[in-house]
Motif scaffolding. Structure first.
Motif, PDB file in Angstrom:
ATOM      1  N   SER A  44       0.815  -1.222   0.000  1.00  0.00           N
ATOM      2  CA  SER A  44       0.000   0.000   0.000  1.00  0.00           C
ATOM      3  C   SER A  44       0.849   1.272   0.000  1.00  0.00           C
ATOM      4  CB  SER A  44      -0.951   0.002   1.196  1.00  0.00           C
ATOM      5  OG  SER A  44      -0.225  -0.046   2.395  1.00  0.00           O
ATOM      6  N   SER A  45       2.112   1.177   0.422  1.00  0.00           N
ATOM      7  CA  SER A  45       2.970   2.362   0.472  1.00  0.00           C
ATOM      8  C   SER A  45       3.762   2.565  -0.826  1.00  0.00           C
ATOM      9  CB  SER A  45       3.926   2.284   1.662  1.00  0.00           C
ATOM     10  OG  SER A  45       4.831   1.217   1.488  1.00  0.00           O
ATOM     11  N   ASP A  46       3.762   1.559  -1.725  1.00  0.00           N
ATOM     12  CA  ASP A  46       4.511   1.656  -2.976  1.00  0.00           C
ATOM     13  C   ASP A  46       3.840   0.754  -4.010  1.00  0.00           C
ATOM     14  OD1 ASP A  46       6.297   1.615  -5.091  1.00  0.00           O
ATOM     15  OD2 ASP A  46       8.059   1.255  -3.857  1.00  0.00           O
ATOM     16  N   ALA A  47       3.162   1.353  -4.953  1.00  0.00           N
ATOM     17  CA  ALA A  47       2.390   0.586  -5.943  1.00  0.00           C
ATOM     18  C   ALA A  47       3.257  -0.338  -6.790  1.00  0.00           C
ATOM     19  CB  ALA A  47       1.610   1.540  -6.849  1.00  0.00           C
ATOM     20  N   ARG A  48       4.566  -0.089  -6.848  1.00  0.00           N
ATOM     21  CA  ARG A  48       5.462  -0.946  -7.638  1.00  0.00           C
ATOM     22  C   ARG A  48       5.938  -2.165  -6.862  1.00  0.00           C
ATOM     23  NH1 ARG A  48      10.038   3.086  -8.201  1.00  0.00           N
ATOM     24  NH2 ARG A  48       9.281   3.395  -6.103  1.00  0.00           N
ATOM     25  N   ALA A  49       5.731  -2.170  -5.577  1.00  0.00           N
ATOM     26  CA  ALA A  49       6.297  -3.218  -4.720  1.00  0.00           C
ATOM     27  C   ALA A  49       5.222  -4.206  -4.263  1.00  0.00           C
ATOM     28  CB  ALA A  49       6.963  -2.588  -3.499  1.00  0.00           C
ATOM     29  N   TRP A  50       5.702  -5.360  -3.842  1.00  0.00           N
ATOM     30  CA  TRP A  50       4.833  -6.416  -3.323  1.00  0.00           C
ATOM     31  C   TRP A  50       5.267  -6.770  -1.917  1.00  0.00           C
ATOM     32  CZ3 TRP A  50       0.671  -8.056  -5.970  1.00  0.00           C
ATOM     33  CH2 TRP A  50       0.614  -7.745  -7.326  1.00  0.00           C
ATOM     34  N   GLN A  51       4.321  -7.259  -1.163  1.00  0.00           N
ATOM     35  CA  GLN A  51       4.624  -7.829   0.145  1.00  0.00           C
ATOM     36  C   GLN A  51       4.263  -9.304   0.104  1.00  0.00           C
ATOM     37  OE1 GLN A  51       2.473  -5.476   3.074  1.00  0.00           O
ATOM     38  NE2 GLN A  51       4.319  -4.275   3.446  1.00  0.00           N
ATOM     39  N   ILE A  52       4.906 -10.051   0.967  1.00  0.00           N
ATOM     40  CA  ILE A  52       4.640 -11.478   1.114  1.00  0.00           C
ATOM     41  C   ILE A  52       3.801 -11.656   2.374  1.00  0.00           C
ATOM     42  CG2 ILE A  52       5.667 -13.774   1.306  1.00  0.00           C
ATOM     43  CD1 ILE A  52       6.496 -12.173  -1.236  1.00  0.00           C
ATOM     44  N   ALA A  53       2.750 -12.440   2.275  1.00  0.00           N
ATOM     45  CA  ALA A  53       1.885 -12.724   3.422  1.00  0.00           C
ATOM     46  C   ALA A  53       1.637 -14.225   3.493  1.00  0.00           C
ATOM     47  CB  ALA A  53       0.555 -11.986   3.287  1.00  0.00           C
ATOM     48  N   ILE A  54       1.370 -14.716   4.666  1.00  0.00           N
ATOM     49  CA  ILE A  54       1.033 -16.131   4.797  1.00  0.00           C
ATOM     50  C   ILE A  54      -0.389 -16.334   4.259  1.00  0.00           C
ATOM     51  CG2 ILE A  54       0.205 -15.945   7.187  1.00  0.00           C
ATOM     52  CD1 ILE A  54       1.578 -18.760   7.613  1.00  0.00           C
ATOM     53  N   ALA A  55      -0.573 -17.392   3.490  1.00  0.00           N
ATOM     54  CA  ALA A  55      -1.880 -17.736   2.932  1.00  0.00           C
ATOM     55  C   ALA A  55      -2.594 -18.699   3.879  1.00  0.00           C
ATOM     56  CB  ALA A  55      -1.699 -18.377   1.558  1.00  0.00           C
ATOM     57  N   PRO A  56      -3.897 -18.846   3.736  1.00  0.00           N
ATOM     58  CA  PRO A  56      -4.621 -19.781   4.612  1.00  0.00           C
ATOM     59  C   PRO A  56      -4.015 -21.195   4.604  1.00  0.00           C
ATOM     60  CG  PRO A  56      -6.193 -18.392   3.467  1.00  0.00           C
ATOM     61  CD  PRO A  56      -4.834 -18.083   2.876  1.00  0.00           C
ATOM     62  N   LYS A  57      -3.625 -21.701   3.440  1.00  0.00           N
ATOM     63  CA  LYS A  57      -3.003 -23.037   3.395  1.00  0.00           C
ATOM     64  C   LYS A  57      -1.695 -23.062   4.178  1.00  0.00           C
ATOM     65  CE  LYS A  57      -4.681 -24.951  -0.980  1.00  0.00           C
ATOM     66  NZ  LYS A  57      -4.264 -25.465  -2.296  1.00  0.00           N
ATOM     67  N   GLY A  58      -0.957 -21.972   4.138  1.00  0.00           N
ATOM     68  CA  GLY A  58       0.291 -21.885   4.891  1.00  0.00           C
ATOM     69  C   GLY A  58       0.053 -21.856   6.382  1.00  0.00           C
ATOM     70  N   GLN A  59      -0.981 -21.140   6.808  1.00  0.00           N
ATOM     71  CA  GLN A  59      -1.309 -21.087   8.241  1.00  0.00           C
ATOM     72  C   GLN A  59      -1.742 -22.455   8.737  1.00  0.00           C
ATOM     73  OE1 GLN A  59      -0.906 -18.098  10.257  1.00  0.00           O
ATOM     74  NE2 GLN A  59      -0.778 -19.873  11.606  1.00  0.00           N
ATOM     75  N   ILE A  60      -2.531 -23.153   7.923  1.00  0.00           N
ATOM     76  CA  ILE A  60      -2.954 -24.511   8.292  1.00  0.00           C
ATOM     77  C   ILE A  60      -1.742 -25.428   8.399  1.00  0.00           C
ATOM     78  CG2 ILE A  60      -4.195 -26.549   7.448  1.00  0.00           C
ATOM     79  CD1 ILE A  60      -6.295 -24.514   6.299  1.00  0.00           C
ATOM     80  N   ALA A  61      -0.834 -25.336   7.411  1.00  0.00           N
ATOM     81  CA  ALA A  61       0.370 -26.174   7.428  1.00  0.00           C
ATOM     82  C   ALA A  61       1.236 -25.872   8.649  1.00  0.00           C
ATOM     83  CB  ALA A  61       1.175 -25.975   6.139  1.00  0.00           C
ATOM     84  N   LEU A  62       1.407 -24.585   8.969  1.00  0.00           N
ATOM     85  CA  LEU A  62       2.218 -24.195  10.127  1.00  0.00           C
ATOM     86  C   LEU A  62       1.586 -24.677  11.428  1.00  0.00           C
ATOM     87  CD1 LEU A  62       4.675 -22.690  11.274  1.00  0.00           C
ATOM     88  CD2 LEU A  62       3.265 -20.608  11.256  1.00  0.00           C
TER      89      LEU A  62
END
Length: 145
Positions: A83-101
């Motif tokens: 949200s602070s830089d339209a050219r950039a991406w952030q990585i977030a945990i997905a629901p499948k990742g949370q379940i796996a963790l």
């Protein structure tokens, strides 16, 4: 500085690393510890850029790129717009990742349970109190970072 406390904390780090390795070996899981650490960082700290994630996980950016690629293939993470830089991406945990963790953490506990099955209720209470104390201190540290 309290050298007795420093020695105790050093011992705590050492024994918890050994405990983690023992539990991981007992589960027979093939997923790399770095992948689990990355998911844990994302769970506790929230979405972040690749470079920030690499620094938080104490790996190089090229190494984190490989880890993220693998986690993305498993659909355990997702990329979201920064949200602070339209050219950039952030990585977030997905629901499948949370379940796996969550499943991984549960299996670690199951793997270690035989080692601690003979604890008295008082000793279990001591472990619970120590876990809370350390977790609270780590929360304070994460906020300060």
């Amino acid at each position: 500085m309290n050298s007795e406390l420093s020695a105790l904390l050093g011992d705590l780090v050492t024994v918890t690393h050994r405990l983690t390795r023992l539990a991981a070996q007992a589960t027979g899981e093939n997923t790399s510890p770095a992948a689990w650490r990355t998911l844990s960082v994302l769970t506790s700290a929230g979405p972040m850029r690749l470079g920030e994630l690499a620094a938080a996980s104490r790996v190089s950016q090229p190494t984190m790129t490989k880890i993220v690629r693998g986690l993305n293939e498993l659909e355990w993470i997702k990329r979201i717009a920064d949200s602070s830089d339209a050219r950039a991406w952030q990585i977030a945990i997905a629901p499948k990742g949370q379940i796996a963790l969550d499943d991984w953490r549960f299996r670690l506990g199951v793997a270690l349970e035989p080692l601690f099955a003979d604890l008295s209720s008082r000793e279990v209470d001591v472990l619970a109190e120590a876990t809370d104390l350390i977790g609270d201190r780590m929360g304070v540290q994460e906020l300060a970072a």
